[in-house]
Write a protein that holds these residues in place. Structure first.
Motif, PDB file in Angstrom:
ATOM      1  N   UNK A  66      19.480  18.821  69.552  1.00  0.00           N
ATOM      2  CA  UNK A  66      20.223  17.736  70.177  1.00  0.00           C
ATOM      3  C   UNK A  66      20.579  16.650  69.173  1.00  0.00           C
ATOM      4  N   UNK A  67      19.675  16.359  68.257  1.00  0.00           N
ATOM      5  CA  UNK A  67      19.966  15.330  67.252  1.00  0.00           C
ATOM      6  C   UNK A  67      21.115  15.769  66.339  1.00  0.00           C
ATOM      7  N   UNK A  68      21.166  17.052  66.041  1.00  0.00           N
ATOM      8  CA  UNK A  68      22.274  17.560  65.228  1.00  0.00           C
ATOM      9  C   UNK A  68      23.567  17.600  66.044  1.00  0.00           C
ATOM     10  N   UNK A  69      23.458  18.025  67.280  1.00  0.00           N
ATOM     11  CA  UNK A  69      24.636  18.079  68.142  1.00  0.00           C
ATOM     12  C   UNK A  69      25.192  16.685  68.403  1.00  0.00           C
ATOM     13  N   UNK A  70      24.334  15.665  68.373  1.00  0.00           N
ATOM     14  CA  UNK A  70      24.759  14.295  68.671  1.00  0.00           C
ATOM     15  C   UNK A  70      25.858  13.799  67.745  1.00  0.00           C
ATOM     16  N   UNK A 322      26.709  25.263  69.552  1.00  0.00           N
ATOM     17  CA  UNK A 322      27.544  24.420  70.405  1.00  0.00           C
ATOM     18  C   UNK A 322      28.395  23.419  69.630  1.00  0.00           C
ATOM     19  N   UNK A 323      28.306  23.413  68.323  1.00  0.00           N
ATOM     20  CA  UNK A 323      29.085  22.462  67.533  1.00  0.00           C
ATOM     21  C   UNK A 323      30.485  23.028  67.245  1.00  0.00           C
ATOM     22  N   UNK A 324      31.459  22.141  67.077  1.00  0.00           N
ATOM     23  CA  UNK A 324      32.817  22.602  66.781  1.00  0.00           C
ATOM     24  C   UNK A 324      32.978  23.051  65.336  1.00  0.00           C
ATOM     25  N   UNK A 325      34.073  23.743  65.073  1.00  0.00           N
ATOM     26  CA  UNK A 325      34.457  24.142  63.712  1.00  0.00           C
ATOM     27  C   UNK A 325      35.843  23.555  63.480  1.00  0.00           C
ATOM     28  N   UNK A 326      35.919  22.568  62.598  1.00  0.00           N
ATOM     29  CA  UNK A 326      37.122  21.754  62.485  1.00  0.00           C
ATOM     30  C   UNK A 326      37.503  21.528  61.027  1.00  0.00           C
ATOM     31  N   UNK A 327      38.800  21.459  60.770  1.00  0.00           N
ATOM     32  CA  UNK A 327      39.297  21.052  59.464  1.00  0.00           C
ATOM     33  C   UNK A 327      39.731  22.213  58.597  1.00  0.00           C
ATOM     34  N   UNK A 328      40.000  21.911  57.338  1.00  0.00           N
ATOM     35  CA  UNK A 328      40.524  22.890  56.394  1.00  0.00           C
ATOM     36  C   UNK A 328      39.435  23.861  55.955  1.00  0.00           C
ATOM     37  N   UNK A 359      46.383  18.251  58.344  1.00  0.00           N
ATOM     38  CA  UNK A 359      47.328  19.312  58.000  1.00  0.00           C
ATOM     39  C   UNK A 359      48.610  18.773  57.364  1.00  0.00           C
ATOM     40  N   UNK A 360      48.874  17.490  57.594  1.00  0.00           N
ATOM     41  CA  UNK A 360      50.061  16.869  56.989  1.00  0.00           C
ATOM     42  C   UNK A 360      49.700  16.048  55.754  1.00  0.00           C
ATOM     43  N   UNK A 361      48.468  16.211  55.269  1.00  0.00           N
ATOM     44  CA  UNK A 361      48.055  15.540  54.043  1.00  0.00           C
ATOM     45  C   UNK A 361      47.702  14.080  54.217  1.00  0.00           C
ATOM     46  N   UNK A 362      47.383  13.667  55.432  1.00  0.00           N
ATOM     47  CA  UNK A 362      47.041  12.278  55.714  1.00  0.00           C
ATOM     48  C   UNK A 362      45.545  12.129  55.936  1.00  0.00           C
ATOM     49  N   UNK A 363      45.087  10.892  55.997  1.00  0.00           N
ATOM     50  CA  UNK A 363      43.682  10.607  56.274  1.00  0.00           C
ATOM     51  C   UNK A 363      43.530  10.291  57.757  1.00  0.00           C
ATOM     52  N   UNK A 364      42.757  11.069  58.498  1.00  0.00           N
ATOM     53  CA  UNK A 364      42.639  10.828  59.939  1.00  0.00           C
ATOM     54  C   UNK A 364      41.767   9.624  60.247  1.00  0.00           C
ATOM     55  N   UNK A 365      41.877   9.145  61.488  1.00  0.00           N
ATOM     56  CA  UNK A 365      41.075   8.010  61.920  1.00  0.00           C
ATOM     57  C   UNK A 365      39.610   8.382  62.094  1.00  0.00           C
ATOM     58  N   UNK A 366      39.332   9.632  62.439  1.00  0.00           N
ATOM     59  CA  UNK A 366      37.952  10.070  62.602  1.00  0.00           C
ATOM     60  C   UNK A 366      37.625  11.099  61.531  1.00  0.00           C
ATOM     61  N   UNK A 367      36.394  11.126  61.107  1.00  0.00           N
ATOM     62  CA  UNK A 367      35.954  11.993  60.025  1.00  0.00           C
ATOM     63  C   UNK A 367      35.441  13.318  60.609  1.00  0.00           C
ATOM     64  N   UNK A 368      36.063  14.406  60.196  1.00  0.00           N
ATOM     65  CA  UNK A 368      35.664  15.741  60.695  1.00  0.00           C
ATOM     66  C   UNK A 368      34.879  16.545  59.668  1.00  0.00           C
ATOM     67  N   UNK A 369      34.546  15.948  58.550  1.00  0.00           N
ATOM     68  CA  UNK A 369      33.962  16.693  57.448  1.00  0.00           C
ATOM     69  C   UNK A 369      32.657  17.385  57.836  1.00  0.00           C
ATOM     70  N   UNK A 370      31.892  16.787  58.742  1.00  0.00           N
ATOM     71  CA  UNK A 370      30.599  17.363  59.129  1.00  0.00           C
ATOM     72  C   UNK A 370      30.761  18.661  59.910  1.00  0.00           C
ATOM     73  N   UNK A 371      31.981  18.959  60.340  1.00  0.00           N
ATOM     74  CA  UNK A 371      32.202  20.138  61.186  1.00  0.00           C
ATOM     75  C   UNK A 371      33.035  21.205  60.503  1.00  0.00           C
ATOM     76  N   UNK A 372      33.153  21.103  59.188  1.00  0.00           N
ATOM     77  CA  UNK A 372      33.928  22.098  58.436  1.00  0.00           C
ATOM     78  C   UNK A 372      33.227  23.456  58.453  1.00  0.00           C
ATOM     79  N   UNK A 373      34.030  24.517  58.333  1.00  0.00           N
ATOM     80  CA  UNK A 373      33.477  25.862  58.292  1.00  0.00           C
ATOM     81  C   UNK A 373      32.527  26.014  57.120  1.00  0.00           C
TER      82      UNK A 373
END
Length: 373
Positions: A66-70, A322-328, A359-373
């Motif tokens: 749960x702490x990781x999923x949080x 249960x965690x997502x897989x997001x990003x490049x 995907x358009x080479x921009x910096x998103x408002x939220x950080x998805x790096x923790x969910x990369x493949x």
């Protein structure tokens, strides 16, 4: 051969919303769907807007899980803020109602576990209030006797899964999206422009590609030799006849799998992830249905004697943790994943906007790096 800045595979909510946000940035975008829009999990779920950590995996996988999923909770919170403005942005009704979500427990063991889960959620920045028996009696008089504790999250609610993805797609088409229905992707290859996509409607090229194919995402990624450990699950939902307003909240039960809500028109939506059967396609399993309905009646006695008017089954995607897989994808520059198991309906607005930005080479408002493949 047609060339696009971005090709998106999958016409569910993740794909349609990613297309919308990319078109909004002025990109040339192609959306490829092997059947038609919104026929998978995005249009077949019960429309819950979630923020709390789900109890069933918490029970089975424990507090460390749960702490990781949080880490996903800020994604839900960012997305729910976007849900609040979505009807104005998309200029259409989406059946949105945010009156809070209530998770109730009866046994001493479940009450203790619910308290532990709430502490983890609060530590992650999610507002959750604990309601004792007296508060449940005042705020949730529809509950059966015996419910001892509730966890109330005020930002949870519901929306109409039949309308959201098509509305995103409609607005994207108005901004220039090229939408190809019945266009199955059969091969993806690297080329000098980025990627060559072979489809049942001809070949196209794109500078970058987003895989938002849901339960079909593993097959799509494998075309580039990428292994994605995403699972496909058949689950089911039931809807009752219309009744007067009774249940304002999204309701969960810790004892067994249950999500329960009352739609704006009066019908109750009963789900919770109960398994359906597969007969070439998902079909309702009467054994799951009977158990699901029994639990719903035990928790909300007003459901006794109510008629079911419709039920359906659909495929949803899941991951073991249960965690997502997001990003490049690190080994495939220009190839992006937008895969959010189980709770993807809730997360789509903010996550898809971030994927489109990446995907358009921009910096998103939220950080998805923790969910990369």
């Amino acid at each position: 051969m047609p060339h696009y800045d971005l090709a998106i595979i999958g016409g569910g909510l993740a794909g349609a919303s990613t297309a919308y946000y990319a078109c909004k940035q002025g990109a040339s975008v192609l959306l490829l769907e092997r059947r038609d829009l919104n026929l998978g999990a995005s249009g077949s779920n019960a429309g819950s807007i979630h923020a709390q950590i789900p109890f069933d995996p918490f029970r089975n996988l424990g507090a460390e899980w749960a702490r990781r999923y949080a880490a996903t909770l800020p994604l839900f919170q960012a997305s729910i803020r976007k849900w609040g403005a979505l009807e104005d942005e998309l200029q259409g009704r989406i059946g949105l109602s945010v009156k809070g979500g209530l998770m109730v427990a009866a046994s001493d063991t479940d009450c203790a576990a619910l308290r532990d889960k709430v502490e983890i959620e609060r530590h992650a920045g999610l507002e959750v209030d604990l309601w004792d028996k007296d508060m449940l009696a005042r705020n949730a008089p529809f509950l059966a006797d015996g419910m001892s504790l509730g966890a109330f999250c005020p930002i949870e609610g519901k929306a109409d899964p039949f309308t959201v993805a098509p509305l995103y797609a409609r607005r994207a088409v108005e901004m220039g999206l090229v939408l190809r229905r019945n266009a199955e992707v059969t091969a993806i290859k690297h080329n000098s422009d980025g990627f060559l996509l072979q489809t049942s409607q001809g070949d196209v090229t794109a500078h970058r590609v987003v895989n938002a194919a849901g339960s079909d995402a593993a097959r799509v990624s494998a075309m580039l030799g990428i292994r994605v450990d995403i699972e496909a699950h058949a689950i089911q939902v039931a809807v009752t006849e219309k009744r007067p307003p009774t249940l304002p909240y999204l309701l969960y039960f810790t004892g067994e799998k249950l999500t329960l809500k009352q739609a704006l028109e009066g019908g109750f939506l009963i789900g919770g992830g109960w398994p359906a059967r597969l007969k070439g396609h998902p079909v309702v399993d009467h054994r799951s249905m009977i158990r699901n309905l029994s639990i719903a009646q035990d928790v909300v006695p007003a459901l006794h004697g109510i008629d079911i008017v419709r039920s359906w089954a659909a495929m949803v995607n899941g991951t073991a943790d249960w965690r997502p897989i997001l990003g490049e994808v690190p080994d495939a520059p220009g190839f992006f994943l937008n895969l959010f198991p189980w709770m993807g309906f809730t997360a789509a607005p903010a996550v898809s906007e971030a994927i489109a930005a990446l995907a358009l080479g921009q910096t998103p408002e939220i950080d998805l790096q923790a969910f990369a493949l």
